[in-house]
Structure formats: structure tokens, C-alpha cells
Design a protein around this motif. Structure first.
Motif, PDB file in Angstrom:
ATOM      1  N   MET A   1       0.827  -1.200   0.000  1.00 35.75           N
ATOM      2  CA  MET A   1       0.000   0.000   0.000  1.00 35.75           C
ATOM      3  C   MET A   1       0.866   1.256   0.000  1.00 35.75           C
ATOM      4  O   MET A   1       0.541   2.244  -0.657  1.00 35.75           O
ATOM      5  CB  MET A   1      -0.887  -0.001   1.251  1.00 35.75           C
ATOM      6  N   SER A   2       1.988   1.198   0.746  1.00 35.33           N
ATOM      7  CA  SER A   2       2.829   2.392   0.803  1.00 35.33           C
ATOM      8  C   SER A   2       3.390   2.719  -0.585  1.00 35.33           C
ATOM      9  O   SER A   2       3.514   3.888  -0.953  1.00 35.33           O
ATOM     10  CB  SER A   2       3.948   2.158   1.820  1.00 35.33           C
ATOM     11  N   GLN A   3       3.707   1.656  -1.365  1.00 36.47           N
ATOM     12  CA  GLN A   3       4.222   1.921  -2.714  1.00 36.47           C
ATOM     13  C   GLN A   3       3.158   2.542  -3.617  1.00 36.47           C
ATOM     14  O   GLN A   3       3.448   3.419  -4.424  1.00 36.47           O
ATOM     15  CB  GLN A   3       4.740   0.628  -3.336  1.00 36.47           C
ATOM     16  N   ALA A   4       1.912   2.087  -3.438  1.00 38.04           N
ATOM     17  CA  ALA A   4       0.824   2.645  -4.245  1.00 38.04           C
ATOM     18  C   ALA A   4       0.595   4.110  -3.895  1.00 38.04           C
ATOM     19  O   ALA A   4       0.349   4.945  -4.767  1.00 38.04           O
ATOM     20  CB  ALA A   4      -0.456   1.836  -4.011  1.00 38.04           C
ATOM     21  N   LEU A   5       0.692   4.410  -2.602  1.00 36.08           N
ATOM     22  CA  LEU A   5       0.495   5.787  -2.172  1.00 36.08           C
ATOM     23  C   LEU A   5       1.626   6.686  -2.657  1.00 36.08           C
ATOM     24  O   LEU A   5       1.402   7.835  -3.027  1.00 36.08           O
ATOM     25  CB  LEU A   5       0.427   5.854  -0.640  1.00 36.08           C
ATOM     26  N   ALA A   6       2.846   6.129  -2.652  1.00 36.20           N
ATOM     27  CA  ALA A   6       4.005   6.933  -3.034  1.00 36.20           C
ATOM     28  C   ALA A   6       3.934   7.357  -4.490  1.00 36.20           C
ATOM     29  O   ALA A   6       4.631   8.280  -4.909  1.00 36.20           O
ATOM     30  CB  ALA A   6       5.292   6.156  -2.766  1.00 36.20           C
ATOM     31  N   LEU A   8       1.377   8.714  -5.812  1.00 34.16           N
ATOM     32  CA  LEU A   8       0.551   9.928  -5.894  1.00 34.16           C
ATOM     33  C   LEU A   8       1.470  11.140  -6.031  1.00 34.16           C
ATOM     34  O   LEU A   8       2.526  11.181  -5.412  1.00 34.16           O
ATOM     35  CB  LEU A   8      -0.293  10.076  -4.620  1.00 34.16           C
ATOM     36  N   PRO A   9       1.039  12.138  -6.824  1.00 33.59           N
ATOM     37  CA  PRO A   9       1.877  13.335  -6.924  1.00 33.59           C
ATOM     38  C   PRO A   9       1.945  14.042  -5.580  1.00 33.59           C
ATOM     39  O   PRO A   9       0.938  14.188  -4.894  1.00 33.59           O
ATOM     40  CB  PRO A   9       1.131  14.196  -7.967  1.00 33.59           C
ATOM     41  N   GLY A  10       3.144  14.431  -5.175  1.00 34.64           N
ATOM     42  CA  GLY A  10       3.304  15.180  -3.936  1.00 34.64           C
ATOM     43  C   GLY A  10       3.579  14.299  -2.732  1.00 34.64           C
ATOM     44  O   GLY A  10       3.829  14.783  -1.639  1.00 34.64           O
ATOM     45  N   LEU A  11       3.528  12.989  -2.894  1.00 35.11           N
ATOM     46  CA  LEU A  11       3.831  12.072  -1.792  1.00 35.11           C
ATOM     47  C   LEU A  11       5.104  11.298  -2.119  1.00 35.11           C
ATOM     48  O   LEU A  11       5.166  10.591  -3.119  1.00 35.11           O
ATOM     49  CB  LEU A  11       2.692  11.086  -1.574  1.00 35.11           C
ATOM     50  N   GLY A  12       6.106  11.421  -1.265  1.00 37.02           N
ATOM     51  CA  GLY A  12       7.316  10.627  -1.443  1.00 37.02           C
ATOM     52  C   GLY A  12       7.196   9.326  -0.687  1.00 37.02           C
ATOM     53  O   GLY A  12       6.187   9.088  -0.017  1.00 37.02           O
ATOM     54  N   PRO A  13       8.182   8.425  -0.794  1.00 34.80           N
ATOM     55  CA  PRO A  13       8.128   7.136  -0.094  1.00 34.80           C
ATOM     56  C   PRO A  13       7.977   7.302   1.414  1.00 34.80           C
ATOM     57  O   PRO A  13       7.239   6.566   2.064  1.00 34.80           O
ATOM     58  CB  PRO A  13       9.467   6.470  -0.438  1.00 34.80           C
ATOM     59  N   ARG A  14       8.654   8.310   1.965  1.00 33.48           N
ATOM     60  CA  ARG A  14       8.634   8.489   3.407  1.00 33.48           C
ATOM     61  C   ARG A  14       7.255   8.933   3.902  1.00 33.48           C
ATOM     62  O   ARG A  14       6.707   8.354   4.851  1.00 33.48           O
ATOM     63  CB  ARG A  14       9.695   9.520   3.794  1.00 33.48           C
ATOM     64  N   SER A  15       6.681   9.933   3.219  1.00 31.84           N
ATOM     65  CA  SER A  15       5.348  10.388   3.637  1.00 31.84           C
ATOM     66  C   SER A  15       4.325   9.300   3.377  1.00 31.84           C
ATOM     67  O   SER A  15       3.332   9.180   4.098  1.00 31.84           O
ATOM     68  CB  SER A  15       4.935  11.666   2.900  1.00 31.84           C
ATOM     69  N   ARG A  18       4.386   6.999   6.310  1.00 36.77           N
ATOM     70  CA  ARG A  18       3.719   7.626   7.459  1.00 36.77           C
ATOM     71  C   ARG A  18       2.208   7.586   7.276  1.00 36.77           C
ATOM     72  O   ARG A  18       1.458   7.377   8.237  1.00 36.77           O
ATOM     73  CB  ARG A  18       4.190   9.073   7.618  1.00 36.77           C
ATOM     74  N   ALA A  19       1.749   7.787   6.022  1.00 35.40           N
ATOM     75  CA  ALA A  19       0.309   7.752   5.753  1.00 35.40           C
ATOM     76  C   ALA A  19      -0.248   6.365   6.027  1.00 35.40           C
ATOM     77  O   ALA A  19      -1.337   6.211   6.593  1.00 35.40           O
ATOM     78  CB  ALA A  19       0.038   8.170   4.309  1.00 35.40           C
ATOM     79  N   VAL A  20       0.498   5.333   5.651  1.00 33.56           N
ATOM     80  CA  VAL A  20       0.046   3.955   5.886  1.00 33.56           C
ATOM     81  C   VAL A  20      -0.120   3.706   7.380  1.00 33.56           C
ATOM     82  O   VAL A  20      -1.155   3.189   7.834  1.00 33.56           O
ATOM     83  CB  VAL A  20       1.048   2.945   5.287  1.00 33.56           C
ATOM     84  N   LEU A  21       0.885   4.088   8.154  1.00 34.09           N
ATOM     85  CA  LEU A  21       0.820   3.876   9.600  1.00 34.09           C
ATOM     86  C   LEU A  21      -0.377   4.616  10.194  1.00 34.09           C
ATOM     87  O   LEU A  21      -1.082   4.094  11.063  1.00 34.09           O
ATOM     88  CB  LEU A  21       2.113   4.350  10.264  1.00 34.09           C
ATOM     89  N   TYR A  22      -0.624   5.840   9.697  1.00 35.62           N
ATOM     90  CA  TYR A  22      -1.764   6.626  10.173  1.00 35.62           C
ATOM     91  C   TYR A  22      -3.080   5.917   9.855  1.00 35.62           C
ATOM     92  O   TYR A  22      -3.962   5.776  10.700  1.00 35.62           O
ATOM     93  CB  TYR A  22      -1.729   8.019   9.526  1.00 35.62           C
ATOM     94  N   LEU A  23      -3.174   5.413   8.615  1.00 36.31           N
ATOM     95  CA  LEU A  23      -4.416   4.759   8.190  1.00 36.31           C
ATOM     96  C   LEU A  23      -4.648   3.475   8.981  1.00 36.31           C
ATOM     97  O   LEU A  23      -5.789   3.113   9.290  1.00 36.31           O
ATOM     98  CB  LEU A  23      -4.369   4.470   6.684  1.00 36.31           C
TER      99      LEU A  23
END
Lengths: 190, 190
Positions: A1-6, A8-15, A18-23
Motif C-alpha cells: 500500500m505504501s508503494q501505491a500511495l508513493a 501519488l503526486p506530492g507524496l514521497g516514499p517516506r510520507s 507515514r500515511a500507511v501507519l496513520y491509516l
């Protein structure tokens, strides 16, 4: 999931991580609403077959709105530009989304955009004004120039967004190109 | 000295103190050159009595340049605006610096600016074009409006810098005011 999110424009691997952990933490309050919103998008959103807008219906709500002037057409590069112009109901007519801009560098040719569809819309009649609202970038202006050529000879008023000082613009902070355009296109005062 | 430096725009008390320490350390290489540069400025620079430009001579080098079109006048708020426009030789004529902008908030009234001098320059004859190049801010436009009224009735071509998309401007990133102006002032394509 983190790779899929990364992706997205404006989201790097690190953010993205963090988004995955938040979700994961907010499974009920964040993950599920996001999931259902994405499902709605996947199921319901479609591209308008007339203008190229993205909406829950096809034709889109703009193309079917009887209060809009069907004789006026505003040509934009992307759906995001359409939304930017439409946010404040600046333009009373309808739109045509090209789906990009001509670019030798990116290998985008006229046939990759919806220029043929635009010419067909205009030649079908009933349209008496076309406003070219391409970005004021090199590629945007190249595209505007090409579209203008393709629309030559049709009985329409063809115009282009004005170039010059942006609202709040101060001469001392603006680039020379903008100053040159503002000076060249100076408006007579009655 | 640190207090005098801190009064410069862009320098706070802390950076001013650091600048003082730097100048003390580099007495020969930094302090003396700065001192002599400031002395030159204090002795040689003056305000042009014709246009309000700041230069080493009065009248300034622009007002005395015979290659410049003396029939064209560009009206700006500040000397920095004159320099911005002149940096790339965009305007072939001469200038008039108002010395600020009308502002109810800051208590700047027409008589605080060089508007009377401008009217006198124009009524003296020999000028057939005046370009108002005020900033695209509320106060700049109020000033332009007022100056235009004062110049009414003179046999001149009066114009104002164009407003619209700045060079490189993308619709999705521009404010609604700029989009509205760009749409309102759209240019017909031949």
C-alpha cells in the motif's frame, strides 16, 4: 500500500509510509471512509464524452446545464484547468478539455489530444465563440497557436486569455517576460 | 552601527549584529569598500528634477539620452519600478516617477505624489503617449485611475499595462482574480 500511495503526486516514499501507519491506526475513522470514497470514484466517475470533463455523469453536469451558454466554448489543457476556471463561475459557456499540450519533448502530437473532436464540435455548428485558455507556458502557447490554426475559417469569434500583470503583481518582482507582454499589450484608456 | 544597519529593509537586529562583527573582522576587505561605496552614493547620487529617477547626474541619463523617444512617457510608482522596466530596455521612451501610490490607509494624498508635475509635463506639450505602469495592486490601480482622470482631455494616447496571465502562468495555480481579468480582457485572434 505504501508503494501505491508513493505514486501519488506530492507524496514521497517516506510520507507514504507515514500515511500507511496513520491509516492503520485510524482504521475506522480514516481508512474506511477513504476506501469508500475511492470506491465511489472508481465506480461513478467518468469522462464526459462531449467535453472531456470528469464527473459522475456522462455527459457531465456542465454540458447538460441548460443555464450555460451553449454557443460559447472555452478550450483548456487539463480537467484541473477547467475546474480552476469554473470554481468561481467565471465563464458562462461550456468547455473542451484537450487532455494535455503539444510537446516535442514528451512526444505529444496533435492526434494525442482531442483537437479533432474540437474541430468536429465547432464544424457541427451552433458555436459562435471559442476562447483558448491554455497555460501561459511555451507548450501551452504552442498548443494555442496550433488550435487557432485548425479553427481558422470557421465563422466564430476566436480569442485567447489576456497576458500581463497578475492581480497583486508588483513591477519590481515580476519577470522581464511578463513586463514585456504587459507593455506590448497595453490597453488604451478611454 | 548595528542599529543603523537593522533599519535596512530585510535586515533584523540579529543579522545586523552579525553583519557588524563581519565588517569588524574584515576591516580592510569589507568595511572600507562599503564605506567608500556609501560615500560615493551620498555625494554623487541625486534625484532627477525632471522624472524623479535616481542617478549620478541631474537630469538623469535617461532624460538626457537623445536616442530615447521624448514623446513617450511611462508613469511608475517608484524608482525601483523604473529600473525593473528599464533593465531590459522594454520601453523606448522616458519615465515619470510618482514617488509612491495613493493610500487612504497610509495617508498618501495626490499632493504627496508628483502628479502635478506630471500634468505640467504633459500640458507643456511634446508628449503624445502616456503609459500608466502602476502595480496591479488595489492602491496601484486606484492611483492609475486618478492619474488617468487628471490627464483627461490632453491630446495624448493614454494606456495601461495589460493584466492577465504572467509568463509561465498555469491556470490551476493562479488566483481567481487573475483568471477573471485574463478572461475579461481576452484578446481576439486575427
Amino acid at each position: 500500500m505504501s508503494q501505491a500511495l508513493a505514486r501519488l503526486p506530492g507524496l514521497g516514499p517516506r510520507s507514504a509510509r507515514r500515511a500507511v501507519l496513520y491509516l492503520m491506526k485510524k482504521r475506522e475513522n480514516a481508512l474506511r471512509p477513504l476506501l469508500s470514497a475511492l470506491q465511489t470514484v472508481a465506480e461513478k466517475l467518468s469522462t464526459c464524452s462531449i467535453c472531456g470533463n470528469v464527473d459522475t455523469s456522462d455527459p457531465c453536469s456542465i454540458c447538460t446545464d441548460p443555464r450555460r451558454d451553449e454557443k460559447s466554448l472555452c478550450v483548456v489543457e487539463e480537467v484541473s484547468d477547467l475546474w480552476a476556471l469554473d470554481r468561481s463561475r467565471l465563464f458562462p459557456g461550456r468547455y473542451h478539455v484537450l487532455g494535455g499540450r503539444l510537446s516535442a519533448l514528451d512526444g505529444v502530437r496533435p492526434e494525442d489530444l482531442t483537437i479533432d473532436q474540437l474541430v468536429r464540435r465547432v464544424s457541427a455548428g451552433g458555436i459562435d465563440e471559442v476562447v483558448l485558455a491554455m497555460n501561459a507556458t511555451l507548450e501551452g502557447q504552442t498548443t494555442a497557436h496550433y488550435v487557432a490554426e485548425r479553427l481558422e475559417g470557421f465563422p466564430i469569434r476566436l480569442s485567447q486569455l489576456a497576458h500581463g500583470l497578475p492581480v497583486g503583481g508588483e513591477l519590481d518582482y515580476l519577470d522581464e517576460g511578463t513586463l514585456a507582454q504587459a507593455l506590448r499589450a497595453r490597453r488604451p484608456i478611454a
